[in-house]
Design a protein around this motif. Sequence first.
Motif, PDB file in Angstrom:
ATOM      1  N   TYR A  40       0.841  -1.210   0.000  1.00 42.88           N
ATOM      2  CA  TYR A  40       0.000   0.000   0.000  1.00 42.88           C
ATOM      3  C   TYR A  40       0.873   1.256   0.000  1.00 42.88           C
ATOM      4  O   TYR A  40       0.678   2.166  -0.815  1.00 42.88           O
ATOM      5  CB  TYR A  40      -0.930   0.003   1.216  1.00 42.88           C
ATOM      6  CG  TYR A  40      -1.328   1.393   1.660  1.00 42.88           C
ATOM      7  CD1 TYR A  40      -2.255   2.147   0.945  1.00 42.88           C
ATOM      8  CD2 TYR A  40      -0.753   1.972   2.797  1.00 42.88           C
ATOM      9  CE1 TYR A  40      -2.607   3.428   1.353  1.00 42.88           C
ATOM     10  CE2 TYR A  40      -1.099   3.244   3.209  1.00 42.88           C
ATOM     11  CZ  TYR A  40      -2.019   3.976   2.484  1.00 42.88           C
ATOM     12  OH  TYR A  40      -2.342   5.251   2.877  1.00 42.88           O
ATOM     13  N   GLY A  41       1.833   1.313   0.927  1.00 42.52           N
ATOM     14  CA  GLY A  41       2.710   2.472   0.984  1.00 42.52           C
ATOM     15  C   GLY A  41       3.538   2.631  -0.281  1.00 42.52           C
ATOM     16  O   GLY A  41       3.747   3.753  -0.767  1.00 42.52           O
ATOM     17  N   SER A  42       3.990   1.518  -0.831  1.00 44.81           N
ATOM     18  CA  SER A  42       4.795   1.563  -2.055  1.00 44.81           C
ATOM     19  C   SER A  42       3.954   1.984  -3.248  1.00 44.81           C
ATOM     20  O   SER A  42       4.393   2.772  -4.096  1.00 44.81           O
ATOM     21  CB  SER A  42       5.418   0.192  -2.314  1.00 44.81           C
ATOM     22  OG  SER A  42       6.224  -0.213  -1.230  1.00 44.81           O
ATOM     23  N   PHE A  43       2.723   1.468  -3.340  1.00 44.25           N
ATOM     24  CA  PHE A  43       1.810   1.885  -4.411  1.00 44.25           C
ATOM     25  C   PHE A  43       1.589   3.395  -4.365  1.00 44.25           C
ATOM     26  O   PHE A  43       1.541   4.063  -5.401  1.00 44.25           O
ATOM     27  CB  PHE A  43       0.450   1.195  -4.283  1.00 44.25           C
ATOM     28  CG  PHE A  43       0.461  -0.284  -4.541  1.00 44.25           C
ATOM     29  CD1 PHE A  43       1.458  -0.868  -5.300  1.00 44.25           C
ATOM     30  CD2 PHE A  43      -0.534  -1.088  -4.020  1.00 44.25           C
ATOM     31  CE1 PHE A  43       1.461  -2.238  -5.537  1.00 44.25           C
ATOM     32  CE2 PHE A  43      -0.544  -2.451  -4.243  1.00 44.25           C
ATOM     33  CZ  PHE A  43       0.461  -3.027  -5.000  1.00 44.25           C
ATOM     34  N   GLU A  44       1.434   3.908  -3.146  1.00 44.79           N
ATOM     35  CA  GLU A  44       1.186   5.346  -2.987  1.00 44.79           C
ATOM     36  C   GLU A  44       2.361   6.149  -3.544  1.00 44.79           C
ATOM     37  O   GLU A  44       2.176   7.136  -4.273  1.00 44.79           O
ATOM     38  CB  GLU A  44       0.957   5.677  -1.511  1.00 44.79           C
ATOM     39  CG  GLU A  44       0.349   7.037  -1.266  1.00 44.79           C
ATOM     40  CD  GLU A  44      -1.167   7.048  -1.323  1.00 44.79           C
ATOM     41  OE1 GLU A  44      -1.763   8.108  -1.097  1.00 44.79           O
ATOM     42  OE2 GLU A  44      -1.758   5.983  -1.606  1.00 44.79           O
ATOM     43  N   MET A  45       3.569   5.736  -3.208  1.00 40.75           N
ATOM     44  CA  MET A  45       4.755   6.455  -3.656  1.00 40.75           C
ATOM     45  C   MET A  45       4.901   6.397  -5.174  1.00 40.75           C
ATOM     46  O   MET A  45       5.167   7.414  -5.811  1.00 40.75           O
ATOM     47  CB  MET A  45       6.005   5.871  -2.997  1.00 40.75           C
ATOM     48  CG  MET A  45       6.090   6.085  -1.499  1.00 40.75           C
ATOM     49  SD  MET A  45       6.047   7.816  -1.001  1.00 40.75           S
ATOM     50  CE  MET A  45       7.471   8.453  -1.845  1.00 40.75           C
ATOM     51  N   THR A  46       4.750   5.222  -5.751  1.00 39.45           N
ATOM     52  CA  THR A  46       4.925   5.094  -7.203  1.00 39.45           C
ATOM     53  C   THR A  46       3.827   5.827  -7.966  1.00 39.45           C
ATOM     54  O   THR A  46       4.083   6.436  -9.007  1.00 39.45           O
ATOM     55  CB  THR A  46       4.944   3.611  -7.623  1.00 39.45           C
ATOM     56  OG1 THR A  46       3.790   2.939  -7.090  1.00 39.45           O
ATOM     57  CG2 THR A  46       6.203   2.918  -7.120  1.00 39.45           C
ATOM     58  N   THR A  47       2.600   5.803  -7.432  1.00 46.51           N
ATOM     59  CA  THR A  47       1.494   6.506  -8.101  1.00 46.51           C
ATOM     60  C   THR A  47       1.689   8.008  -8.036  1.00 46.51           C
ATOM     61  O   THR A  47       1.473   8.723  -9.029  1.00 46.51           O
ATOM     62  CB  THR A  47       0.146   6.118  -7.466  1.00 46.51           C
ATOM     63  OG1 THR A  47      -0.028   4.704  -7.516  1.00 46.51           O
ATOM     64  CG2 THR A  47      -1.008   6.782  -8.213  1.00 46.51           C
ATOM     65  N   LEU A  48       2.107   8.522  -6.886  1.00 46.00           N
ATOM     66  CA  LEU A  48       2.379   9.956  -6.758  1.00 46.00           C
ATOM     67  C   LEU A  48       3.513  10.379  -7.693  1.00 46.00           C
ATOM     68  O   LEU A  48       3.506  11.485  -8.236  1.00 46.00           O
ATOM     69  CB  LEU A  48       2.732  10.303  -5.313  1.00 46.00           C
ATOM     70  CG  LEU A  48       1.582  10.237  -4.306  1.00 46.00           C
ATOM     71  CD1 LEU A  48       2.109  10.381  -2.882  1.00 46.00           C
ATOM     72  CD2 LEU A  48       0.534  11.317  -4.596  1.00 46.00           C
ATOM     73  N   THR A  49       4.464   9.493  -7.892  1.00 44.16           N
ATOM     74  CA  THR A  49       5.588   9.795  -8.779  1.00 44.16           C
ATOM     75  C   THR A  49       5.140   9.933 -10.231  1.00 44.16           C
ATOM     76  O   THR A  49       5.517  10.886 -10.922  1.00 44.16           O
ATOM     77  CB  THR A  49       6.673   8.707  -8.669  1.00 44.16           C
ATOM     78  OG1 THR A  49       7.125   8.611  -7.316  1.00 44.16           O
ATOM     79  CG2 THR A  49       7.857   9.033  -9.560  1.00 44.16           C
TER      80      THR A  49
END
Length: 313
Positions: free
Chosen positions: A106-115
């Motif tokens: 979840y946290g990783s998805f958030e970072m990659t999506t924001l990127t």
Amino acid sequence: MENSTYFHPSVLMLSFGDLTSLRYLFSALTLIGYFIIIFVNGTVISAVVLNKTLHEPMYIFIAALCVNGLYGSIAFYPILFVHLVYNVQTISYTGCLTQVFFLHTYGSFEMTTLTIMAYDRYVCICNPLRYNNIMSLATVFKLIVAAWLYPIVIVGLHVMLTARLPMCGSLIMKVYCDNWSVVRLSCVDTTVNNIYGFFIASSLVVSALVMLSYSYTKILKVCTRSSKDILNKAMQTCGPQLITSVNFIVDIFFEIFLYRFTPTIIPYNVRQFMSMQFLVVPPLLNPLIYGIKITEMRVKIIKMFNMNKIYNK
């Protein structure tokens, strides 16, 4: 003889601290928060799916961000609610590792999506004539798949590295399981886990910071040379993304660095609440900011609810 102290526990203990003294209040707040998250994220997702005019890269990325908010909340809120209501402070070892996988992805998805959202705004504002060619719908969905597939692979390997460790402890100092808390329970050398964890943090957080800084610096330069109307339009779409990105990165920074290296300088109860920030605030904040601040999104949501009222009559 020393190896006899190693074991793989069937049950791990969670640490709820003062939450148990007001567990019914916190369980009610947990349930209310969970339903609000489902409602606001579901509303934004529905608006994007149901309105063809919102089938554009920026709105699709926003919908993906809301889907991730629901994904992370499912892995956190229901089990927290059950623990509080029934005053249970244990979790199975398998269940703990499962929660680790879901919360870290979840946290990783958030970072990659924001990127990739920052990249989308950079292309839109700095290369407007090429935007439609660069950010076609096929490219958008490829970026989303890559943004979700990469975390699944690296976090899956992270969890497997943790699962191989023999444990000599069973107390996790949080209300949920995270990878570092489980690794700390091991009595054997965890250098490989630490190096790989540093790699994940660097590849996700640092790369996101670099991309965000580069994208918005370029956007700011273009806006300063453009008309006031273009500047206002850019701020309308970039402002919400900056707010959500900064909020999440600050929460993750605390979770990764401050909790890992200096956990004792902050009072225990404060650490407990701060450790939940990245699970509580973004799923609530993201859909509210995007749904309110972006005019076209707000109009479509209002129209959607008005149509429901007319239909119900």
